[in-house]
Design an enzyme around this catalytic site. Structure first.
Site, PDB file in Angstrom:
ATOM      1  N   ASN A 219     -10.138  -8.235   2.163  1.00 46.49           N
ATOM      2  CA  ASN A 219      -9.424  -9.277   2.915  1.00 46.49           C
ATOM      3  C   ASN A 219      -8.403  -8.722   3.907  1.00 46.49           C
ATOM      4  O   ASN A 219      -7.559  -9.459   4.399  1.00 46.49           O
ATOM      5  CB  ASN A 219      -8.732 -10.242   1.944  1.00 46.49           C
TER       6      ASN A 219
ATOM      7  N   PRO B 298      -0.043 -15.747   4.925  1.00 44.39           N
ATOM      8  CA  PRO B 298      -1.222 -16.076   5.732  1.00 44.39           C
ATOM      9  C   PRO B 298      -2.109 -17.116   5.060  1.00 44.39           C
ATOM     10  O   PRO B 298      -2.055 -17.312   3.843  1.00 44.39           O
ATOM     11  CB  PRO B 298      -1.943 -14.730   5.829  1.00 44.39           C
TER      12      PRO B 298
ATOM     13  N   HIS C 274       1.505 -15.008  -1.803  1.00 43.37           N
ATOM     14  CA  HIS C 274       1.263 -14.014  -0.743  1.00 43.37           C
ATOM     15  C   HIS C 274       0.157 -14.465   0.182  1.00 43.37           C
ATOM     16  O   HIS C 274      -0.243 -13.720   1.087  1.00 43.37           O
ATOM     17  CB  HIS C 274       0.959 -12.646  -1.341  1.00 43.37           C
ATOM     18  N   GLY C 275      -0.350 -15.660   0.005  1.00 42.90           N
ATOM     19  CA  GLY C 275      -1.395 -16.189   0.856  1.00 42.90           C
ATOM     20  C   GLY C 275      -1.917 -17.499   0.302  1.00 42.90           C
ATOM     21  O   GLY C 275      -1.262 -18.135  -0.539  1.00 42.90           O
TER      22      GLY C 275
END
Length: 467
Positions: free
Chosen positions: A218, A363, A387-388
């Site tokens: 990723n 993100p 964290h995402g």
């Protein structure tokens, strides 16, 4: 090449402290010998440990072999922890977190809304311990991070000169096994840890070859449009629209080898029940614990150096100086203070630091926005956030159930150009980032958004968008 725990088991060692001591002894005192000669020597020690009890270098190993087997460390009743977005988190991740909360060294924990099952601590798990660091609580890709640079250039250029921006990414980024033919030097290689720690001496050349490159999976480098809705005064970034570069990657082979080595050491020194074995810890008052702490911090700084080289290369290609840089990392352990002022070790495996006032980037996917945030320092989350977006489906399921045509259609709808990537990184394989952000609205304030426009990831030749 350094020996592993499996090598020593093949030489007659059993799980336990003797195995860990033997690994350390070989690295410190016998690194000049070949792996075969080291194993031959250790087989002699296993066969007759009494003969080596007075040996300067192998005495500790021999004496440990003569001791009764290490007892299994008992787990305690699980301590309470906070879960954010529980309805979107799989039971496997919840079970792993429950086990982590039973460790004798655990003093607190939290599970982020992007959580999913991993090894040891789940991805999205935050664990606070007393005087102990857990290599698999940090993770394999040590110091993996987000890094963003903002430019005052017109964002319309991304559409007007799409091919030129795609070429910039192709020319200035490398992924997976690909590296630059002439890597740029970096001050990170002057660090004394590369000389002081045996495990790092053998990894320095590979780290030099991989500097400035990104991993697979990723990890990405992309151009996009940032919309700042709340001014970031400390960076002199007013409200407005900016062209931006965003990268996501970690410490490459350096971090992975550090993680594997010290996980083996921890599992041999810290005997836990089967369901908790990947949560083996190293005391920070032990030599192995101090070594891991130094190696972990070096790997985190190396990951940062890789990102800075990526952004420096692209700044040169753009012919512009960035207005500002925002950077944050996960897969790391920090020394922090709890509410009573006591030092704790906070592991954030796939979780973003969100202390009061701390800037971060969360993100989404290649077809959904990311968020620039400021932490609120909430104690219940141990000052952390996701964290995402987090995976909605496994890589195997994504490859089996998502079609290239569906991905292509989605990217066209969203106006995203893709270079590389496999179906396992398709936007549909991830959770809804807007829902994830709603779950953690008490953890962070949103300062702006980032929308990807031109994305490069590690290529999968079965699904390429490059002409």
């Amino acid at each position: 090449m350094s020996l592993t725990g499996n090598d020593l088991k093949g030489a007659g060692f059993e799980e336990g402290k003797a195995l860990g001591l033997a690994l350390q002894a070989m690295e410190k005192n016998f690194s000049a010998l070949s792996a075969a000669d080291q194993l031959s020597l250790l087989k002699q020690v296993v066969a007759d440990p009494a003969a080596y009890q007075q040996d300067e270098y192998l005495g500790a190993v021999a004496n440990q072999l003569l001791q009764p087997a290490d007892p299994i460390i008992s787990l305690e009743a699980p301590k309470a922890y906070t879960v954010y977005g529980a309805e979107g988190i799989e039971q496997g991740a919840m079970g792993q977190m429950q086990t982590a909360m039973q460790l004798p060294v655990t003093v607190g924990g939290a599970l982020m809304p992007d959580a999913h099952q991993g090894y040891g601590l789940p991805i999205g798990g935050v664990l606070a311990t007393h005087n102990a660091v857990i290599p698999y609580g940090v993770g394999v890709d040590i110091g993996c991070r987000m890094c963003m640079t903002l430019y005052t250039m017109p964002t319309s250029l991304l559409q007007q000169k799409t091919d030129a921006f795609k070429k910039m990414l192709v020319d200035n980024t490398r992924f997976g096994l690909a590296t630059f033919k002439k890597p740029q030097d970096d001050a990170i290689f002057e660090r004394k840890e590369f000389q002081d720690l045996n495990i790092l001496r053998g990894l320095k050349d590979r780290a030099w070859q991989q500097i400035g490159s990104s991993g697979g999976g990723n990890h990405f480098v992309e151009f996009g449009v940032v919309e700042i809705t709340n001014a970031i005064h400390e960076l002199n970034v007013p409200v407005g629209q900016y062209l931006a570069v965003l990268s996501h990657s970690g410490s490459r082979g350096l971090g992975a080898n550090i993680a594997r080595h010290y996980t083996d050491v921890a599992m041999n020194l810290c005997k836990l029940p089967a369901e908790a074995k990947h949560l083996a810890w190293l005391g920070l008052d032990t030599e192995a614990g101090q070594e891991y702490w130094l190696a972990m911090n070096l790997a985190g700084d190396y990951a940062s150096a890789c990102h800075h080289q990526i952004h420096d290369r692209l700044a040169v290609a753009l012919g512009e100086k960035p207005l500002a840089m925002i950077e944050n990392h996960h897969n790391f352990a920090w020394k922090e203070k709890d509410a009573q002022g006591r030092e704790i070790i906070v592991h954030r495996k796939g979780a973003t630091p969100a202390g009061k006032g701390v800037l971060g980037i969360i993100p989404g996917s290649m077809a959904s926005p990311g968020f620039i945030v400021r932490g609120k320092g909430l104690a219940a989350s141990i000052s952390s956030a996701s964290h995402g977006a987090g995976r909605l489906m496994s890589r195997t399921k994504a490859k089996a159930s998502i079609s290239p045509a569906a991905v292509k259609a989605m990217l066209q709808r969203e106006g995203v150009e893709l270079i590389g990537s496999g179906l396992d990184e398709a936007p549909m394989a991830y959770k809804n980032i807007h829902q994830v952000m709603e779950y953690q609205k008490d953890l962070v304030d949103t300062l702006g958004t980032f929308m990807p426009r031109i994305v490069r990831m590690c290529g999968d030749e079965r699904f390429q968008e490059v002409d």
